[in-house]
Enzyme design. Structure first.
Site, PDB file in Angstrom:
ATOM      1  N   HIS A 313       0.858  -1.196   0.000  1.00 12.36           N
ATOM      2  CA  HIS A 313       0.000   0.000   0.000  1.00 12.36           C
ATOM      3  C   HIS A 313       0.889   1.238   0.000  1.00 12.36           C
ATOM      4  O   HIS A 313       1.947   1.253   0.622  1.00 12.36           O
ATOM      5  CB  HIS A 313      -0.898   0.008   1.245  1.00 12.36           C
ATOM      6  CG  HIS A 313      -2.087   0.893   1.099  1.00 12.36           C
ATOM      7  ND1 HIS A 313      -2.032   2.241   1.325  1.00 12.36           N
ATOM      8  CD2 HIS A 313      -3.353   0.626   0.695  1.00 12.36           C
ATOM      9  CE1 HIS A 313      -3.219   2.767   1.098  1.00 12.36           C
ATOM     10  NE2 HIS A 313      -4.040   1.820   0.712  1.00 12.36           N
ATOM     11  N   ASP A 371      -7.820  -5.562   0.083  1.00 13.39           N
ATOM     12  CA  ASP A 371      -8.253  -6.429  -1.020  1.00 13.39           C
ATOM     13  C   ASP A 371      -7.851  -7.887  -0.830  1.00 13.39           C
ATOM     14  O   ASP A 371      -8.303  -8.748  -1.600  1.00 13.39           O
ATOM     15  CB  ASP A 371      -7.663  -5.906  -2.343  1.00 13.39           C
ATOM     16  CG  ASP A 371      -8.253  -4.556  -2.687  1.00 13.39           C
ATOM     17  OD1 ASP A 371      -7.498  -3.596  -2.884  1.00 13.39           O
ATOM     18  OD2 ASP A 371      -9.493  -4.453  -2.696  1.00 13.39           O
TER      19      ASP A 371
HETATM   20  C1  SDX Z   1      -6.290  -0.136  -2.874  1.00 14.88           C
HETATM   21  O1  SDX Z   1      -4.580   4.433  -2.097  1.00 14.88           O
HETATM   22  C2  SDX Z   1      -5.475   3.801  -1.450  1.00 14.88           C
HETATM   23  O2  SDX Z   1      -5.844   4.169  -0.355  1.00 14.88           O
HETATM   24  C3  SDX Z   1      -6.045   2.587  -2.168  1.00 14.88           C
HETATM   25  C4  SDX Z   1      -7.033   1.747  -1.382  1.00 14.88           C
HETATM   26  C5  SDX Z   1      -8.312   2.471  -1.105  1.00 14.88           C
HETATM   27  O3  SDX Z   1      -9.018   2.078  -0.170  1.00 14.88           O
HETATM   28  O4  SDX Z   1      -8.648   3.385  -1.915  1.00 14.88           O
HETATM   29  O5  SDX Z   1      -6.455   1.321  -0.167  1.00 14.88           O
HETATM   30  C6  SDX Z   1      -7.441   0.479  -2.175  1.00 14.88           C
HETATM   31  O6  SDX Z   1      -6.077   0.166  -4.017  1.00 14.88           O
HETATM   32  C7  SDX Z   1      -5.381  -1.059  -2.113  1.00 14.88           C
HETATM   33  C8  SDX Z   1      -4.149  -1.519  -2.947  1.00 14.88           C
HETATM   34  C9  SDX Z   1      -4.613  -2.658  -3.859  1.00 14.88           C
HETATM   35  N1  SDX Z   1      -3.542  -3.035  -4.809  1.00 14.88           N
HETATM   36  C10 SDX Z   1      -2.922  -4.198  -4.727  1.00 14.88           C
HETATM   37  O7  SDX Z   1      -3.073  -5.011  -3.816  1.00 14.88           O
HETATM   38  C11 SDX Z   1      -2.017  -4.479  -5.915  1.00 14.88           C
HETATM   39  C12 SDX Z   1      -0.654  -4.959  -5.414  1.00 14.88           C
HETATM   40  N2  SDX Z   1      -0.010  -3.860  -4.699  1.00 14.88           N
HETATM   41  C13 SDX Z   1       0.944  -3.058  -5.462  1.00 14.88           C
HETATM   42  O8  SDX Z   1       0.629  -2.856  -6.796  1.00 14.88           O
HETATM   43  C14 SDX Z   1       1.427  -1.846  -4.683  1.00 14.88           C
HETATM   44  O9  SDX Z   1       1.680  -2.268  -3.404  1.00 14.88           O
HETATM   45  C15 SDX Z   1       0.564  -0.598  -4.620  1.00 14.88           C
HETATM   46  C16 SDX Z   1       0.162  -0.138  -5.960  1.00 14.88           C
HETATM   47  C17 SDX Z   1      -0.646  -0.861  -3.799  1.00 14.88           C
HETATM   48  C18 SDX Z   1       1.402   0.482  -3.937  1.00 14.88           C
HETATM   49  O10 SDX Z   1       2.450   0.751  -4.777  1.00 14.88           O
HETATM   50  P1  SDX Z   1       3.543   1.886  -4.414  1.00 14.88           P
HETATM   51  O11 SDX Z   1       3.210   2.603  -3.168  1.00 14.88           O
HETATM   52  O12 SDX Z   1       3.778   2.685  -5.648  1.00 14.88           O
HETATM   53  O13 SDX Z   1       4.791   1.050  -4.026  1.00 14.88           O
HETATM   54  P2  SDX Z   1       5.855   0.533  -5.051  1.00 14.88           P
HETATM   55  O14 SDX Z   1       5.185  -0.034  -6.256  1.00 14.88           O
HETATM   56  O15 SDX Z   1       6.854   1.619  -5.249  1.00 14.88           O
HETATM   57  O16 SDX Z   1       6.476  -0.697  -4.235  1.00 14.88           O
HETATM   58  C19 SDX Z   1       7.603  -0.531  -3.411  1.00 14.88           C
HETATM   59  C20 SDX Z   1       8.388  -1.844  -3.573  1.00 14.88           C
HETATM   60  C21 SDX Z   1       8.744  -2.158  -5.029  1.00 14.88           C
HETATM   61  O17 SDX Z   1       9.881  -2.976  -4.979  1.00 14.88           O
HETATM   62  P3  SDX Z   1      11.360  -2.299  -5.187  1.00 14.88           P
HETATM   63  O18 SDX Z   1      11.282  -1.443  -6.439  1.00 14.88           O
HETATM   64  O19 SDX Z   1      11.584  -1.473  -3.932  1.00 14.88           O
HETATM   65  O20 SDX Z   1      12.313  -3.459  -5.315  1.00 14.88           O
HETATM   66  O21 SDX Z   1       7.543  -2.939  -3.137  1.00 14.88           O
HETATM   67  C22 SDX Z   1       7.302  -3.805  -4.247  1.00 14.88           C
HETATM   68  C23 SDX Z   1       7.601  -3.024  -5.499  1.00 14.88           C
HETATM   69  O22 SDX Z   1       7.984  -3.878  -6.564  1.00 14.88           O
HETATM   70  N3  SDX Z   1       5.896  -4.180  -4.161  1.00 14.88           N
HETATM   71  C24 SDX Z   1       5.435  -5.411  -4.333  1.00 14.88           C
HETATM   72  C25 SDX Z   1       4.055  -5.327  -4.109  1.00 14.88           C
HETATM   73  N4  SDX Z   1       3.722  -4.061  -3.832  1.00 14.88           N
HETATM   74  C26 SDX Z   1       4.868  -3.343  -3.874  1.00 14.88           C
HETATM   75  N5  SDX Z   1       6.071  -6.594  -4.632  1.00 14.88           N
HETATM   76  C27 SDX Z   1       5.274  -7.669  -4.716  1.00 14.88           C
HETATM   77  N6  SDX Z   1       3.934  -7.675  -4.516  1.00 14.88           N
HETATM   78  C28 SDX Z   1       3.300  -6.523  -4.208  1.00 14.88           C
HETATM   79  N7  SDX Z   1       1.989  -6.529  -4.020  1.00 14.88           N
END
Ligand code: SDX
Length: 437
Positions: A313, A371
């Protein structure tokens, strides 16, 4: 906003004049540095794609402490709201700033109940879709189409219009989501019933048929009502920011909410519940718990492009409090349905345990979000995977409209118009086609 006695000074190594920037503090959470005069005084923009360090507005509605894993709606903890209130109480709270007293609750519930029907012609609009259209494609169209039927509540600058549009959207979303579901099933639409609660009405419109009486299961009704509460609002997330930006042009509230529905559909956002359940079903198909290690290895391999859906998140760097409540709801629903050994729930809990012990996730502060478990609950209730995000949109509608109305109600609001760092071609003249390389 309270001016802080601390100021920020911006200085430049090239001798450009330094600039003092005021700092404001809220009632809780990070202070903000006011950069509204930055461009006028320095000719420079700030740069923050993804808005990781940018507060786009001030708001009184929802507060998240990502480090503590705390979520407050108008100051009330989500744990108390989810266990002591129902969804319409939370709608009243988000819209008007306070939980209703007994008289207000009766009036508000009745107002919403008497707006649950949609214009009879909406049925013909649905017929334009293929039966196998994704419900979010249908819902995006239906919500936008509402502006074609309710001209008497489309002037966003009229407070009375804003209020009636809010009631109409909250009241009609369950009817529209159920219609999208029934249309895909090839079953007749079920009209709302005024004697039922908001959640029971939704369950009946979803699962009743004209062939027999439908008696809502109280445990499932309570569970879906809690799912609505947990998804109602969440600060300036992508879809809420979309609604605010869209609404800032002065467009009607139905169009702005339709934009929010479209944004929520994405798998990085509200589409994650559908993606998370599909991920669990895929792991189950390929071998279940024994395959978790192999799946986690894929997730950790950047080239695999695999994410653990339902994890991570932008704001929560601790356990999403909604995920905890959703997991409890899982237990309650599966117990009530005698599905104690639901393999997907057991797989989800094993996957969570393994991930939370793995340094890849711990070091990146990746925890289950709302989720991760919501799909398991919805599937147990009988909601099809393709409808999960539509249920999320149903619940988030109150948050979207409360945030939109808060913005429009602020006399200082302006149309949102971000700038950019341009890195494309500088001015050049067209060459005749014969001279082009
Ligand atoms: C919702 O914003 C809100 O409040 C949203 C929400 C709401 O109520 O409105 O809470 C609802 O959308 C919840 C989130 C649902 N999405 C997912 O579950 C999809 C999987 N999650 C990711 O796509 C991600 O965690 C996000 C999009 C939710 C957040 O992404 P960020 O903040 O941009 O973080 P990032 O992508 O920069 O990740 C940081 C690191 C990265 O690795 P490095 O580059 O540091 O090596 O963490 C990794 C990412 O690759 N990472 C994950 C991951 N989420 C982040 N690796 C594996 N699996 C994951 N789920």
């Amino acid at each position: 906003m309270t001016p802080s006695n601390v100021k920020a000074t911006l200085s430049f190594s090239d001798g450009s004049p330094a600039m003092e920037l005021p700092i404001y503090r809220g009632s809780v959470g990070p202070d903000v540095i006011d950069i509204r005069k930055l461009y006028a005084q320095t000719g420079r923009f700030t740069y923050d794609p993804g808005f990781l360090s940018t507060a786009a507005c001030n708001s009184t509605i929802t507060y998240i402490d990502g480090d503590k894993g705390e979520l407050l709606y108008r100051g009330y903890p989500i744990e108390e709201l989810a266990t002591q209130c129902d969804f319409l109480d939370v709608c009243h709270l988000l819209l008007y700033g306070e939980l209703p007293n007994a008289k207000q609750q009766k009036a508000f519930d009745s107002l919403v109940t008497h707006h649950t029907m949609v214009h009879e012609q909406m049925q013909f609009f649905l017929r334009g879709f293929r039966r196998d259209a994704h419900p979010m494609a249908v819902l995006t169209g239906l919500v936008g189409a509402l502006s074609a039927f309710y001209h008497d509540s489309t002037d966003i600058n009229n407070p009375k219009h804003r209020e009636i549009a809010a009631i109409r959207l909250i009241a009609k979303m369950p009817t529209l989501v159920a219609m999208a579901y029934k249309y895909g099933m090839g079953q007749p639409f079920i009209y709302p019933r005024n004697e039922l609660s908001y959640a029971a009405n939704f369950m009946r419109m979803m699962f009743a048929t004209p062939c027999e009486e439908y008696v809502p299961n109280d445990v499932l009704v309570r569970a879906i009502d809690r799912i609505f509460i947990l998804h109602a609002d969440h600060e300036q997330n992508a879809s809420t920011s979309t609604v605010r930006l869209c609404g800032s042009s002065g467009t009607n509230p139905f169009a702005a909410i339709a934009a929010g529905v479209a944004c929520l559909w994405g798998p990085a956002h509200g589409g994650a519940n559908e993606a998370a359940l599909s991920m669990l079903m895929e792991i189950q198909r390929s071998g279940g718990v024994e395959k978790i290690g192999e799946f986690i290895k894929q997730v950790k391999d950047k080239n695999a492009g695999v994410k653990l859906m339902g994890f991570g998140h932008r704001v929560y760097k601790n356990y999403d409090p909604r995920a905890k409540l959703m997991r409890e709801t899982c237990h309650e629903v599966l117990d009530a349905l005698g599905l104690h050994d639901d393999p997907l729930f057991k797989l989800a809990m094993s996957l969570e345990k393994i991930a939370l012990e793995d340094d890849y996730f711990v070091s990146r502060k990746l925890y289950p979000n709302v989720d991760f478990y919501s799909g398991i609950v919805q599937r147990a209730i009988g909601v099809p995977v393709s409808l999960f995000t539509a249920v999320f949109a149903l619940a988030r509608t109150v948050g979207w409209i409360a945030q939109l109305n808060e913005m429009i109600g602020d006399p200082e609001y302006k149309i949102g118009r971000p700038r950019q760092l341009y890195v494309g071609a500088t001015r050049r003249d067209i060459k005749p086609i014969a001279q082009r390389p």
